[in-house]
Design an enzyme around this catalytic site. Structure first.
Site: not given
Ligand code: GLY
Length: 402
Positions: A112, A177
């Site tokens: 992330d 994501d």
């Molecule tokens: N990237 C984690 C979410 O969208 O909750």
């Protein structure tokens, strides 16, 4: 005569209303955001150290550590406030909230970092060109690149040696994501001239295009790869209702991610995929009339299921950019409708409430029982991004916010 005297004032009122200037939805949201975010800035800077507000529950603001995936959104939100207002107050606080994330450039244990660093340092770099911010982005891209698994051609999202992820039997999970982290890689290739980062991003986007979608262009949340053979081991969910359901935020990351991939490559297949996702979203029988999705398009308790304002904000932001490339007016109309819904009292908190967050009614993860029907810092971040993009389009400018 009596009837006439009643009708004429009513007609005049309608005429007056239709002649009055149309409410400027951007300006009005900015005024509201100033009040809300100022109180969040004050709360988060009140202690000895600067804290990162993530949500508001049971009357309390919750804060996250710097290595949480949402740690860059508040800094990014403050940068957007600077962009929207030109007021140095926001830049000063944005800078403080950005620089507490300094160590994240070396974080390699999850994917992330694109969100965390590009939303904070990336926006700071774009808006203020602050010394050292570019290097932080470059180091972060290097850290992210350590997660590239060449035999599978993807960036591994989560490690599988700890936490709940360790209990799923995965080898090399990739979540939709992860498309959001590619923007940083493309940018760092632009900064450095080193094509390694863009090549990784393209490989990841191509594999996602190939393996993450169902025939109706809804996306799976998780695809687990064998990082030695490159084969897909399993397609499933972590945050959605079921393995075969369409988790709303996953669909949002999907349309946004492929629109961005098109921005950097001009490769039509990415644009086409973003358009297919839009088709899925707006033809879905469970997309509500106000266009703020339920947390999962297949949630069994629709229409009583929770809405997810964060998904609407992300999708709206993506649609403005998609509109720019396609000039399909329908995308802008949908995005405008989403902004209108999110700006209504159904989703936008009254000033002085909601712990200072702008939007109410987002969902973190229902399967994990985490952050259900609450404000979330990334809903606010993408909402402001969408407002900026809308404003840029209306001025004839490219609606890109990073
Ligand atoms: N990237 C984690 C979410 O969208 O909750």
């Amino acid at each position: 005569m009596k009837v006439k005297s009643l009708i004429i004032p009513a007609a005049l009122a309608v005429l007056a209303a239709s002649c009055s200037p149309k409410k400027d939805i951007i300006a009005e949201n900015v005024e509201n955001a100033k009040v809300q975010l100022k109180s969040l800035v004050e709360a988060s800077e009140a202690g000895d150290t600067i804290r990162i507000p993530s949500t508001f529950k049971n009357g309390e603001i919750e804060y996250v550590p710097t290595d949480d995936w949402v740690s860059g959104f508040f800094a990014g939100t403050l940068w957007y406030m600077y962009e929207l207002t030109g007021d140095e107050y926001w830049a000063d606080h944005a800078r403080k909230h950005t620089e507490i994330l300094d160590s994240i450039q070396y974080l390699t244990w999850h994917h992330d970092v694109g969100f965390m660093i590009y939303d904070s340092y990336g926006n700071g770099l774009r808006l203020k060109n602050i010394d050292g911010y570019k290097d932080v982005c470059i180091n972060t891209a290097k850290s992210l690149a350590t997660r590239f698994r060449p035999n599978a051609g993807i960036l591994q999202s989560w490690n599988v040696d700890r936490g709940w992820q360790a209990e799923r039997g995965w080898k090399c999970p990739v979540i939709i994501d992860n498309m959001m982290n590619l923007e940083l890689l493309f940018k760092v290739t632009e900064f450095t001239g080193d094509s390694t980062y863009a090549k990784i991003a393209i490989s990841h986007a191509d594999k996602t295009l190939e393996n993450h979608y169902r025939p109706d262009y809804s996306t799976y949340h998780v695809v687990d790869y064998d990082d030695e053979t490159g084969e897909v081991r399993r397609r499933c969910t972590a945050q959605g209702y079921s393995d075969e359901s369409a988790w709303a935020r996953g669909q949002a990351w999907s349309i946004y991610g492929f629109t961005v991939a098109y921005r950097f490559t001009s490769d039509k297949k990415y644009l086409e995929r973003a358009e297919k996702v839009a088709e899925y979203l707006f033809n879905s029988p469970t997309m509500p009339e106000d266009l703020v999705p339920y947390w999962d398009f297949n949630a069994p308790d629709i229409p009583d299921a929770c809405r997810d304002a964060s998904s609407a904000a992300i999708i709206a932001s993506a649609l403005y950019e998609l509109y720019w490339y396609t000039k399909n007016a329908g995308y802008k109309e949908k995005a405008d409708k989403m902004i209108e819904s999110l700006s209504s009292p159904a989703y936008r908190a009254a000033p002085g409430t909601n712990g200072g967050f702008i939007l109410m009614h987002s969902v973190g993860s229902i399967p994990h029982g985490s952050n259900v029907d609450v404000p979330l810092n990334y809903a606010d971040y993408y909402f402001l991004a969408a407002l900026i993009r809308k404003g840029k389009i209306e001025k004839g400018e490219v609606p890109v916010t990073k």
